[in-house]
Write a protein that holds these residues in place. Structure first.
Motif, PDB file in Angstrom:
ATOM      1  N   GLY A 250      42.978  28.088  54.771  1.00  0.00           N
ATOM      2  CA  GLY A 250      41.973  29.116  55.054  1.00  0.00           C
ATOM      3  C   GLY A 250      42.290  30.433  54.371  1.00  0.00           C
ATOM      4  O   GLY A 250      41.389  31.128  53.895  1.00  0.00           O
ATOM      5  N   LEU A 251      43.574  30.759  54.307  1.00  0.00           N
ATOM      6  CA  LEU A 251      43.959  32.036  53.702  1.00  0.00           C
ATOM      7  C   LEU A 251      43.960  31.998  52.179  1.00  0.00           C
ATOM      8  O   LEU A 251      44.132  33.030  51.532  1.00  0.00           O
ATOM      9  N   MET A 252      43.808  30.799  51.597  1.00  0.00           N
ATOM     10  CA  MET A 252      43.750  30.705  50.135  1.00  0.00           C
ATOM     11  C   MET A 252      42.398  31.132  49.585  1.00  0.00           C
ATOM     12  O   MET A 252      42.275  31.493  48.421  1.00  0.00           O
ATOM     13  N   ILE A 253      41.360  31.079  50.410  1.00  0.00           N
ATOM     14  CA  ILE A 253      40.005  31.366  49.919  1.00  0.00           C
ATOM     15  C   ILE A 253      39.871  32.782  49.350  1.00  0.00           C
ATOM     16  O   ILE A 253      39.267  32.967  48.291  1.00  0.00           O
ATOM     17  N   PRO A 254      40.440  33.829  49.992  1.00  0.00           N
ATOM     18  CA  PRO A 254      40.337  35.160  49.376  1.00  0.00           C
ATOM     19  C   PRO A 254      41.028  35.258  48.024  1.00  0.00           C
ATOM     20  O   PRO A 254      40.763  36.200  47.263  1.00  0.00           O
ATOM     21  N   GLY A 255      41.900  34.292  47.700  1.00  0.00           N
ATOM     22  CA  GLY A 255      42.554  34.295  46.391  1.00  0.00           C
ATOM     23  C   GLY A 255      41.580  34.148  45.241  1.00  0.00           C
ATOM     24  O   GLY A 255      41.920  34.386  44.092  1.00  0.00           O
ATOM     25  N   LEU A 256      40.338  33.779  45.571  1.00  0.00           N
ATOM     26  CA  LEU A 256      39.292  33.695  44.544  1.00  0.00           C
ATOM     27  C   LEU A 256      39.117  35.037  43.854  1.00  0.00           C
ATOM     28  O   LEU A 256      38.753  35.103  42.678  1.00  0.00           O
ATOM     29  N   ILE A 257      39.367  36.139  44.579  1.00  0.00           N
ATOM     30  CA  ILE A 257      39.174  37.474  43.997  1.00  0.00           C
ATOM     31  C   ILE A 257      40.486  38.047  43.468  1.00  0.00           C
ATOM     32  O   ILE A 257      40.584  38.420  42.302  1.00  0.00           O
ATOM     33  N   GLY A 258      41.479  38.131  44.329  1.00  0.00           N
ATOM     34  CA  GLY A 258      42.675  38.874  43.938  1.00  0.00           C
ATOM     35  C   GLY A 258      43.818  38.036  43.416  1.00  0.00           C
ATOM     36  O   GLY A 258      44.752  38.580  42.821  1.00  0.00           O
ATOM     37  N   GLY A 259      43.767  36.720  43.625  1.00  0.00           N
ATOM     38  CA  GLY A 259      44.925  35.901  43.277  1.00  0.00           C
ATOM     39  C   GLY A 259      45.047  35.541  41.819  1.00  0.00           C
ATOM     40  O   GLY A 259      46.032  34.935  41.399  1.00  0.00           O
ATOM     41  N   SER A 260      44.050  35.871  41.004  1.00  0.00           N
ATOM     42  CA  SER A 260      44.063  35.409  39.618  1.00  0.00           C
ATOM     43  C   SER A 260      44.042  36.564  38.627  1.00  0.00           C
ATOM     44  O   SER A 260      43.691  36.362  37.480  1.00  0.00           O
ATOM     45  N   VAL A 261      44.416  37.759  39.061  1.00  0.00           N
ATOM     46  CA  VAL A 261      44.353  38.927  38.170  1.00  0.00           C
ATOM     47  C   VAL A 261      45.237  38.729  36.951  1.00  0.00           C
ATOM     48  O   VAL A 261      44.802  38.939  35.810  1.00  0.00           O
ATOM     49  N   ILE A 262      46.491  38.317  37.172  1.00  0.00           N
ATOM     50  CA  ILE A 262      47.440  38.183  36.063  1.00  0.00           C
ATOM     51  C   ILE A 262      46.996  37.082  35.111  1.00  0.00           C
ATOM     52  O   ILE A 262      46.973  37.266  33.888  1.00  0.00           O
ATOM     53  N   ILE A 263      46.632  35.922  35.660  1.00  0.00           N
ATOM     54  CA  ILE A 263      46.241  34.801  34.808  1.00  0.00           C
ATOM     55  C   ILE A 263      44.978  35.151  34.009  1.00  0.00           C
ATOM     56  O   ILE A 263      44.887  34.874  32.803  1.00  0.00           O
ATOM     57  N   GLU A 264      43.994  35.756  34.667  1.00  0.00           N
ATOM     58  CA  GLU A 264      42.751  36.114  33.967  1.00  0.00           C
ATOM     59  C   GLU A 264      43.000  37.147  32.880  1.00  0.00           C
ATOM     60  O   GLU A 264      42.352  37.124  31.835  1.00  0.00           O
ATOM     61  N   THR A 265      43.939  38.052  33.129  1.00  0.00           N
ATOM     62  CA  THR A 265      44.249  39.069  32.121  1.00  0.00           C
ATOM     63  C   THR A 265      44.967  38.448  30.931  1.00  0.00           C
ATOM     64  O   THR A 265      44.631  38.728  29.769  1.00  0.00           O
ATOM     65  N   ILE A 266      45.950  37.598  31.193  1.00  0.00           N
ATOM     66  CA  ILE A 266      46.720  36.982  30.104  1.00  0.00           C
ATOM     67  C   ILE A 266      45.829  36.085  29.248  1.00  0.00           C
ATOM     68  O   ILE A 266      45.911  36.103  28.011  1.00  0.00           O
ATOM     69  N   PHE A 267      44.972  35.302  29.885  1.00  0.00           N
ATOM     70  CA  PHE A 267      44.145  34.349  29.142  1.00  0.00           C
ATOM     71  C   PHE A 267      42.763  34.913  28.790  1.00  0.00           C
ATOM     72  O   PHE A 267      41.897  34.155  28.352  1.00  0.00           O
ATOM     73  N   ALA A 268      42.588  36.224  28.971  1.00  0.00           N
ATOM     74  CA  ALA A 268      41.321  36.891  28.630  1.00  0.00           C
ATOM     75  C   ALA A 268      40.136  36.176  29.276  1.00  0.00           C
ATOM     76  O   ALA A 268      39.103  35.965  28.646  1.00  0.00           O
ATOM     77  N   TRP A 269      40.326  35.794  30.542  1.00  0.00           N
ATOM     78  CA  TRP A 269      39.280  35.074  31.278  1.00  0.00           C
ATOM     79  C   TRP A 269      38.450  36.117  32.050  1.00  0.00           C
ATOM     80  O   TRP A 269      38.963  36.823  32.913  1.00  0.00           O
ATOM     81  N   PRO A 270      37.172  36.255  31.756  1.00  0.00           N
ATOM     82  CA  PRO A 270      36.372  37.306  32.387  1.00  0.00           C
ATOM     83  C   PRO A 270      35.988  36.964  33.827  1.00  0.00           C
ATOM     84  O   PRO A 270      34.834  36.650  34.123  1.00  0.00           O
ATOM     85  N   GLY A 271      36.950  37.050  34.728  1.00  0.00           N
ATOM     86  CA  GLY A 271      36.700  36.674  36.118  1.00  0.00           C
ATOM     87  C   GLY A 271      36.693  37.872  37.054  1.00  0.00           C
ATOM     88  O   GLY A 271      36.728  39.030  36.630  1.00  0.00           O
ATOM     89  N   MET A 272      36.673  37.586  38.358  1.00  0.00           N
ATOM     90  CA  MET A 272      36.576  38.639  39.367  1.00  0.00           C
ATOM     91  C   MET A 272      37.862  39.447  39.471  1.00  0.00           C
ATOM     92  O   MET A 272      37.825  40.638  39.783  1.00  0.00           O
ATOM     93  N   GLY A 273      39.002  38.808  39.253  1.00  0.00           N
ATOM     94  CA  GLY A 273      40.265  39.530  39.307  1.00  0.00           C
ATOM     95  C   GLY A 273      40.321  40.638  38.269  1.00  0.00           C
ATOM     96  O   GLY A 273      40.694  41.779  38.561  1.00  0.00           O
ATOM     97  N   ARG A 274      39.921  40.311  37.040  1.00  0.00           N
ATOM     98  CA  ARG A 274      39.911  41.326  35.972  1.00  0.00           C
ATOM     99  C   ARG A 274      38.884  42.405  36.268  1.00  0.00           C
ATOM    100  O   ARG A 274      39.111  43.589  35.997  1.00  0.00           O
ATOM    101  N   LEU A 275      37.739  42.001  36.812  1.00  0.00           N
ATOM    102  CA  LEU A 275      36.703  42.985  37.137  1.00  0.00           C
ATOM    103  C   LEU A 275      37.235  43.997  38.158  1.00  0.00           C
ATOM    104  O   LEU A 275      37.032  45.208  38.006  1.00  0.00           O
TER     105      LEU A 275
END
Length: 319
Positions: A250-275
């Motif tokens: 249940g607590l993994m669901i909010p990771g959709l926003i904040g849990g992928s900032v580093i990965i999205e930044t490194i791989f130039a993935w235009p996701g919610m974390g980078r936004l």
């Protein structure tokens, strides 16, 4: 069950209102004026700044600004400070980009961590157990950005596999099959890098939980009754070992926003974390507050799902 769900939803709505009020108050404590932040035009004139302040109600008291933010959010009129684009439209676009990455990473984490953890527990002290333990601690110790950097070098230089961005430049007009395979190639490595630490940590939890469960008296009784090892482990042992992981799921669901900032930044993935990261740097308060509001909703929905799944897995728990 129905009354429990209704009562829980009501409590969470009240909690959500308090979270939005507190986050709105806290975010305005950050130093600097949002109207002074414009990376594309750092020499903005004072009259331009005053127009921005008036347009976004920045001269009003905080509680009035909160009411304006809430009204614009539910009417869909909320605009970004940074580029004056609809905030919900920007977030929705990034959400659709982050969702497949989150789903693939979550599937990899849970489908690999459980078999590894269970087999390590059942073969405690074996070569397999020692190997997975060593590998897990190694993956936990290595920073995700460093592992991702090595992975990018290997994939691009040795195998010529594109891993940066969501698609290969120049394939926009290609056929559907080529574009689908290209998208899968781009999502595979970021999802794997996003899941690596989760697999290592979760498999350790599964191992320790299974070791505790299979040492219980009812497991020995089940074996003494002549039940097969699969029935003992997966029906009696795993079911009771699942309870702590329901909370984690249940607590993994909010990771959709904040849990992928580093990965999205490194791989130039235009996701919610980078936004969210870019919005914080630009003091784009409408986007930051809306992302925080969505994260709070996801967290509350996740905890509600956990409570319901508790009762499904263990009928002894009364809701």
């Amino acid at each position: 069950m129905f009354r429990f769900i209704l009562r829980s939803v009501g409590q969470r709505i009240i909690l959500l209102v308090f979270i939005s009020i507190i986050s709105h108050a806290i975010i305005h404590l950050a130093p600097g004026e949002p109207s002074l932040v414009d990376p594309s035009n750092p020499r903005m004139k004072p009259e331009d700044i005053q127009k921005i302040r008036a347009a976004f109600h920045l001269d009003e008291p905080l509680h009035i600004q909160y009411v304006y933010w809430l009204r614009d959010l539910f009417k869909g009129d909320l605009k970004s400070f940074k580029d004056n684009q609809p905030a919900l439209e920007k977030i929705g676009e990034r959400f659709l980009n982050s969702l497949p990455l989150f789903i693939v990473a979550t599937l990899l984490t849970w489908t690999l961590a459980f078999p590894l953890g269970i087999h390590s527990a059942l073969r405690k002290g074996s070569t397999f157990d020692k190997s997975t333990t060593f590998l897990s601690y190694a993956l936990i110790s290595i920073p995700g950005f460093f592992l991702s950097y090595i992975c990018i070098i290997v994939m691009v230089k040795q195998f010529h596999i594109p891993v940066i961005g969501m698609e290969t430049f120049g394939l926009e007009e290609a056929d559907a099959w080529s574009r689908t395979m290209d998208r899968l190639a781009h999502i595979a490595i970021p999802a794997l890098m996003s899941a690596v630490a989760g697999i290592a940590i979760l498999s350790r939890y599964v191992r320790s939980q299974m070791l505790e469960v299979i040492g219980q008296d009812y497991i020995r009784t089940a074996r003494a009754k002549g039940l097969s090892e699969d029935v003992v482990v997966y029906r009696h042992g795993l079911r009771n070992a699942l309870l702590p992981f329901i909370t984690m799921f249940g607590l993994m669901i909010p990771g959709l926003i904040g849990g992928s900032v580093i990965i999205e930044t490194i791989f130039a993935w235009p996701g919610m974390g980078r936004l969210g990261y870019e919005a914080i740097l630009a003091r784009d308060f409408p986007v930051v507050l809306t992302l925080n509001f969505i994260a709070a909703i996801l967290a509350l929905v996740g905890t509600l799902l956990s409570d319901i799944l508790y009762a499904v897995v263990d009928p002894r728990i009364k809701l």
